[in-house]
Scaffold this active site. Structure first.
Site, PDB file in Angstrom:
ATOM      1  N   ASP A  52       0.845  -1.161  -0.003  1.00 49.80           N
ATOM      2  CA  ASP A  52       0.103   0.001  -0.098  1.00 49.80           C
ATOM      3  C   ASP A  52       0.880   1.021   0.175  1.00 49.80           C
ATOM      4  O   ASP A  52       1.402   1.635   1.065  1.00 49.80           O
ATOM      5  CB  ASP A  52      -0.929  -0.130   1.462  1.00 49.80           C
ATOM      6  CG  ASP A  52      -1.673   1.130   1.415  1.00 49.80           C
ATOM      7  OD1 ASP A  52      -2.048   1.972   0.374  1.00 49.80           O
ATOM      8  OD2 ASP A  52      -2.352   1.337   2.487  1.00 49.80           O
ATOM      9  N   SER A  85      -0.039   4.249   2.941  1.00 46.39           N
ATOM     10  CA  SER A  85       0.229   4.038   4.242  1.00 46.39           C
ATOM     11  C   SER A  85       1.664   3.746   4.308  1.00 46.39           C
ATOM     12  O   SER A  85       2.414   3.454   3.541  1.00 46.39           O
ATOM     13  CB  SER A  85      -0.853   3.346   4.941  1.00 46.39           C
ATOM     14  OG  SER A  85      -0.456   2.034   4.706  1.00 46.39           O
ATOM     15  N   ASN A 121       2.691   1.868   7.559  1.00 47.56           N
ATOM     16  CA  ASN A 121       2.918   0.785   8.692  1.00 47.56           C
ATOM     17  C   ASN A 121       3.138  -0.619   8.390  1.00 47.56           C
ATOM     18  O   ASN A 121       2.001  -0.752   7.232  1.00 47.56           O
ATOM     19  CB  ASN A 121       1.857   0.958   9.771  1.00 47.56           C
ATOM     20  CG  ASN A 121       2.365   2.459  10.685  1.00 47.56           C
ATOM     21  OD1 ASN A 121       1.923   3.328  10.083  1.00 47.56           O
ATOM     22  ND2 ASN A 121       2.984   2.126  11.624  1.00 47.56           N
ATOM     23  N   TRP A 166       1.750  -4.094   9.559  1.00 45.73           N
ATOM     24  CA  TRP A 166       0.747  -4.850  10.649  1.00 45.73           C
ATOM     25  C   TRP A 166       0.006  -5.949  10.178  1.00 45.73           C
ATOM     26  O   TRP A 166      -0.306  -5.977   9.081  1.00 45.73           O
ATOM     27  CB  TRP A 166      -0.131  -3.740  11.352  1.00 45.73           C
ATOM     28  CG  TRP A 166      -1.386  -3.397  10.685  1.00 45.73           C
ATOM     29  CD1 TRP A 166      -1.640  -2.506   9.816  1.00 45.73           C
ATOM     30  CD2 TRP A 166      -2.685  -4.159  10.578  1.00 45.73           C
ATOM     31  NE1 TRP A 166      -2.840  -2.281   9.336  1.00 45.73           N
ATOM     32  CE2 TRP A 166      -3.572  -3.304   9.716  1.00 45.73           C
ATOM     33  CE3 TRP A 166      -3.138  -5.424  10.924  1.00 45.73           C
ATOM     34  CZ2 TRP A 166      -4.750  -3.813   9.418  1.00 45.73           C
ATOM     35  CZ3 TRP A 166      -4.369  -5.939  10.780  1.00 45.73           C
ATOM     36  CH2 TRP A 166      -5.344  -5.110   9.946  1.00 45.73           C
ATOM     37  N   TYR A 171      -8.088   3.816   9.107  1.00 43.11           N
ATOM     38  CA  TYR A 171      -8.320   3.994   7.935  1.00 43.11           C
ATOM     39  C   TYR A 171      -9.946   4.168   7.407  1.00 43.11           C
ATOM     40  O   TYR A 171     -10.653   4.362   8.500  1.00 43.11           O
ATOM     41  CB  TYR A 171      -8.191   2.500   7.225  1.00 43.11           C
ATOM     42  CG  TYR A 171      -6.738   1.811   7.483  1.00 43.11           C
ATOM     43  CD1 TYR A 171      -5.774   2.257   6.456  1.00 43.11           C
ATOM     44  CD2 TYR A 171      -6.582   1.128   8.400  1.00 43.11           C
ATOM     45  CE1 TYR A 171      -4.674   1.773   6.644  1.00 43.11           C
ATOM     46  CE2 TYR A 171      -5.191   0.419   8.793  1.00 43.11           C
ATOM     47  CZ  TYR A 171      -4.151   0.864   7.919  1.00 43.11           C
ATOM     48  OH  TYR A 171      -3.135   0.440   7.881  1.00 43.11           O
ATOM     49  N   ASP A 176      -1.871   6.053  -5.071  1.00 46.55           N
ATOM     50  CA  ASP A 176      -2.099   4.958  -4.079  1.00 46.55           C
ATOM     51  C   ASP A 176      -2.541   3.579  -4.565  1.00 46.55           C
ATOM     52  O   ASP A 176      -3.684   3.441  -4.828  1.00 46.55           O
ATOM     53  CB  ASP A 176      -3.148   5.564  -3.414  1.00 46.55           C
ATOM     54  CG  ASP A 176      -3.575   4.799  -2.067  1.00 46.55           C
ATOM     55  OD1 ASP A 176      -2.764   4.042  -1.686  1.00 46.55           O
ATOM     56  OD2 ASP A 176      -4.624   5.238  -1.203  1.00 46.55           O
ATOM     57  N   THR A 231      -5.877   1.940  -2.906  1.00 41.86           N
ATOM     58  CA  THR A 231      -7.083   2.467  -3.328  1.00 41.86           C
ATOM     59  C   THR A 231      -7.635   2.010  -4.495  1.00 41.86           C
ATOM     60  O   THR A 231      -6.982   2.192  -5.295  1.00 41.86           O
ATOM     61  CB  THR A 231      -7.083   4.157  -3.261  1.00 41.86           C
ATOM     62  OG1 THR A 231      -7.225   4.270  -1.877  1.00 41.86           O
ATOM     63  CG2 THR A 231      -8.775   4.623  -3.858  1.00 41.86           C
TER      64      THR A 231
END
Length: 341
Positions: A19, A22, A24, A26, A62, A203, A206
């Site tokens: 992505d 963003s 991070n 996780w 989000y 992005d 998206t």
């Protein structure tokens, strides 16, 4: 669009969205009892000999979901690239049902450290720092119509996809992969939006192409679509390109990219990323019936209003990326776009 990574020793495998909206990394963990974790793979730190725990917490909002968790360090392997001591989030809660229905376990953010929640160093920054990539860039090819072959390539540009030349565009902010669009988004040579110039982020997380609500209304009217973005499938062959002007060049998006025929959504069907609801926030789309009902097709445009310091924001999601091989260059802080062969 998602792929497999592994975390820990021995490796525990997870499916993640790569992505660029963003920053991070996780994954769900055994500490999580949310419904969304119950049907996804969960990381168990007790099973990894290389895991290092912290007391630091993580919260990410989000557009359609959020997660809370704790940060830890472990070895993360992406396509044979072994990143040691990578900080990542172990989810403890994933409220709501968006992630429950998601075909991926977690998210691997590829944007800049400045928007990483809890100041966690992104995976690609560690790849660069640990000398694991020959060039400080990565590139993305997203196929159309569920075809196979989509990829993220770390540290290189595949020359097969750049035969039509690369246009390099400087970033306007080192947060998301944000660029300035010149005046005028045009259809049939006429300005329909962005008349004073605007900001855009590229992005991968998206699915659709998001724009200010006013611009959406104008574009739908110009294309002869309903206010809900529906159009008669028979008229698709006559639709014009929607043309973006960036850094002095025209970047058309053809109807074959922006019309969503019946059946499945654009491959990947919604992702992380984007700029909704807080830092490193996301524009996740819940599952929708993208059905070609009564001969109607959907256009892959959606409205949203996010002002930035330098103008209204557009999100060039997968609908746009389907048309271009995209190079995300951290060495030069530029985005490269090459029309697909």
């Amino acid at each position: 669009y998602f792929g497999t990574i592994s975390i820990g020793t021995p490796a525990q495998e997870f499916t993640v969205i790569f992505d660029t909206g963003s920053s991070n990394l996780w994954v769900p963990s055994v500490y999580c009892s949310s419904k969304s974790c119950s049907n996804h793979k969960r990381f168990n730190p007790a099973d990894s000999s290389t895991f290092i725990s912290t007391n630091d917490s993580l919260y990410i909002a989000y557009g359609t979901g959020s997660m809370t968790g704790v940060l830890g360090y472990d070895t993360v392997t992406v396509t044979g690239i072994e990143v040691i001591h990578q900080i990542f989030g172990l989810s403890e809660t994933e409220p709501g049902d968006f992630f429950y229905y998601a075909p991926f376990d977690g998210i691997l953010g590829l944007a800049f450290p400045s928007i990483a929640s809890s100041g966690a160093t992104p995976v690609f920054d560690n790849m660069m720092a640990e000398g694991l990539v020959s060039k400080d860039l990565f590139s993305v090819y997203l196929s159309k119509n569920e075809q196979s072959g989509s990829f993220v390539l770390f540290g290189a540009i595949d020359p097969f996809y750049t035969t039509r030349g690369i246009t390099w565009i400087p970033l306007s902010a080192e947060t998301y992969w944000q660029i300035t669009m010149d005046r005028y988004v045009s259809i049939n040579g006429k300005s329909v939006a962005c008349s004073l110039g605007c900001q855009a982020i590229v992005d991968t997380g998206t699915s659709l192409l998001a724009m200010p609500n006013r611009a959406l209304g104008t574009i739908l009217r110009t294309l002869g679509a309903s206010s809900g973005g529906e159009i008669n499938c028979n008229s698709v062959s006559m639709l014009p390109d929607v043309v973006f002007h960036i850094n002095g060049k025209a970047f058309p998006v053809s109807p074959s990219a922006y019309v969503i025929e019946g059946g499945d959504p654009p491959a990947g069907g919604g992702g992380g990323g984007g700029v909704w609801g807080g830092p490193a926030a996301g524009n996740h789309h819940p599952p929708r019936p993208w059905l070609q009902s009564n001969g109607f097709c959907n256009l892959g445009f959606e409205g949203m209003n996010v002002p930035t310091e330098s103008g209204e924001l557009w999100i060039l999601g997968d609908i746009f990326i389907h048309e271009y091989y995209v190079i995300f260059n951290r060495a030069k802080n530029m985005v490269g776009l090459s029309p697909l062969p």
